[in-house]
Design a protein around this motif. Structure first.
Motif, PDB file in Angstrom:
ATOM      1  N   ASN A 280       0.867  -1.167   0.000  1.00  0.00           N
ATOM      2  CA  ASN A 280       0.000   0.000   0.000  1.00  0.00           C
ATOM      3  C   ASN A 280       0.905   1.218   0.000  1.00  0.00           C
ATOM      4  O   ASN A 280       1.597   1.488   0.981  1.00  0.00           O
ATOM      5  CB  ASN A 280      -0.902  -0.001   1.233  1.00  0.00           C
ATOM      6  N   SER A 281       0.963   1.931  -1.107  1.00  0.00           N
ATOM      7  CA  SER A 281       1.985   2.963  -1.298  1.00  0.00           C
ATOM      8  C   SER A 281       1.690   4.279  -0.595  1.00  0.00           C
ATOM      9  O   SER A 281       2.495   5.198  -0.654  1.00  0.00           O
ATOM     10  CB  SER A 281       2.156   3.233  -2.802  1.00  0.00           C
ATOM     11  N   TYR A 282       0.538   4.372   0.073  1.00  0.00           N
ATOM     12  CA  TYR A 282       0.221   5.661   0.692  1.00  0.00           C
ATOM     13  C   TYR A 282      -0.552   5.448   1.981  1.00  0.00           C
ATOM     14  O   TYR A 282      -1.529   4.691   2.029  1.00  0.00           O
ATOM     15  CB  TYR A 282      -0.605   6.512  -0.274  1.00  0.00           C
ATOM     16  N   TYR A 283      -0.117   6.113   3.030  1.00  0.00           N
ATOM     17  CA  TYR A 283      -0.838   6.133   4.297  1.00  0.00           C
ATOM     18  C   TYR A 283      -1.007   7.591   4.696  1.00  0.00           C
ATOM     19  O   TYR A 283      -0.034   8.316   4.840  1.00  0.00           O
ATOM     20  CB  TYR A 283      -0.052   5.388   5.384  1.00  0.00           C
TER      21      TYR A 283
ATOM     22  N   SER B 126      -6.539   8.012   2.461  1.00  0.00           N
ATOM     23  CA  SER B 126      -6.163   6.644   2.102  1.00  0.00           C
ATOM     24  C   SER B 126      -7.264   5.677   2.522  1.00  0.00           C
ATOM     25  O   SER B 126      -8.002   5.940   3.473  1.00  0.00           O
ATOM     26  CB  SER B 126      -4.845   6.260   2.776  1.00  0.00           C
TER      27      SER B 126
ATOM     28  N   TYR C  74     -10.148  -5.024   1.045  1.00  0.00           N
ATOM     29  CA  TYR C  74      -9.565  -4.222  -0.032  1.00  0.00           C
ATOM     30  C   TYR C  74      -8.418  -5.002  -0.651  1.00  0.00           C
ATOM     31  O   TYR C  74      -7.425  -5.288   0.014  1.00  0.00           O
ATOM     32  CB  TYR C  74      -9.067  -2.891   0.546  1.00  0.00           C
TER      33      TYR C  74
ATOM     34  N   PHE D  36      -5.435  -5.000  -2.401  1.00  0.00           N
ATOM     35  CA  PHE D  36      -4.348  -4.159  -2.894  1.00  0.00           C
ATOM     36  C   PHE D  36      -3.612  -4.775  -4.081  1.00  0.00           C
ATOM     37  O   PHE D  36      -3.327  -4.088  -5.067  1.00  0.00           O
ATOM     38  CB  PHE D  36      -3.348  -3.839  -1.772  1.00  0.00           C
TER      39      PHE D  36
ATOM     40  N   ASN E 167      -3.518  -2.680  -7.577  1.00  0.00           N
ATOM     41  CA  ASN E 167      -2.226  -2.195  -8.072  1.00  0.00           C
ATOM     42  C   ASN E 167      -1.835  -2.858  -9.382  1.00  0.00           C
ATOM     43  O   ASN E 167      -1.218  -2.232 -10.249  1.00  0.00           O
ATOM     44  CB  ASN E 167      -1.142  -2.423  -7.021  1.00  0.00           C
TER      45      ASN E 167
END
Length: 206
Positions: free
Chosen positions: A159-162, A166, A174, A176, A180
């Motif tokens: 998960n590239s964003y927190y 988000s 979910y 991912f 992606n």
């Protein structure tokens, strides 16, 4: 007014009728971020791109009103459509400027770029504009899109964003890796298409 505009939308009113509502009560519509955005989207759907853009540029938005992501997504598509139209008219330089503008948000949006930005259509449009006279830059951009897509697939489990905005899914809710992977394949497909490799592009989204 917002509730009436939603009734028009969900009740199947035509784009023209929905736009007429905003234009009739423009001062009221302009008081809300969501109504201003809806007004701009309707203008865009009717090909009135300059009016749609001016409407956004003359309104101060507030992300806390719940429009986070919707405004920036529309901005990217609006600038893609403007750039495409300019390119069809033979104005490659102006088209390049329009596509590049799609990556940058005006100060009045009150938003910054996040990792969920879906911009593969901008990259493809920019590559097509470069091909009108800047072949090497077009090829480099397409290759960069393909490389970015492959990297996203390699990092599909991450998960590239927190942060603010988000996803906060429950366990197993979910997917991912799937999301992606799809985003990566779309990037690769646009890059292949920009290089003229249509069969390869289709294969990645089949």
């Amino acid at each position: 007014f917002f509730e009436l505009a939603q009734l028009y939308k969900n009740g199947g009113k035509s784009i023209e009728d929905r736009l007429a509502l905003h234009e009739k009560y423009q001062q009221i519509s302009a008081k809300r971020d969501d109504c201003t955005l809806d007004h701009s989207v309707l203008l865009t759907e009717l090909g009135r791109y300059d009016e749609a853009k001016a409407l956004l540029n003359n309104h101060w938005f507030h992300t806390y009103e719940g429009g986070e992501g919707n405004l920036t997504r529309h901005h990217a598509w609006l600038m893609t459509l403007i750039g495409t139209k300019l390119l069809e008219e033979g104005n490659a330089d102006a088209a390049i400027a329009a596509f590049k503008e799609g990556y940058v948000f005006p100060l009045c949006y009150g938003e910054e770029k996040n990792y969920f930005a879906q911009e593969s259509h901008l990259g493809y449009g920019l590559a097509m504009a470069y091909k009108a006279g800047r072949i090497s830059e077009a090829r480099a951009l397409c290759e960069e899109m393909i490389a970015s897509g492959k990297q996203k697939i390699r990092d599909k489990d991450i998960n590239s964003y927190y942060g603010v905005g988000s996803p906060c899914p429950c366990p197993f809710e979910y997917n991912f890796p799937k999301i992606n992977t799809v985003k990566g394949l779309v990037l690769i497909a646009f890059g292949e298409l920009g290089l003229g490799r249509v069969a390869e592009a289709k294969a990645h989204i089949a």
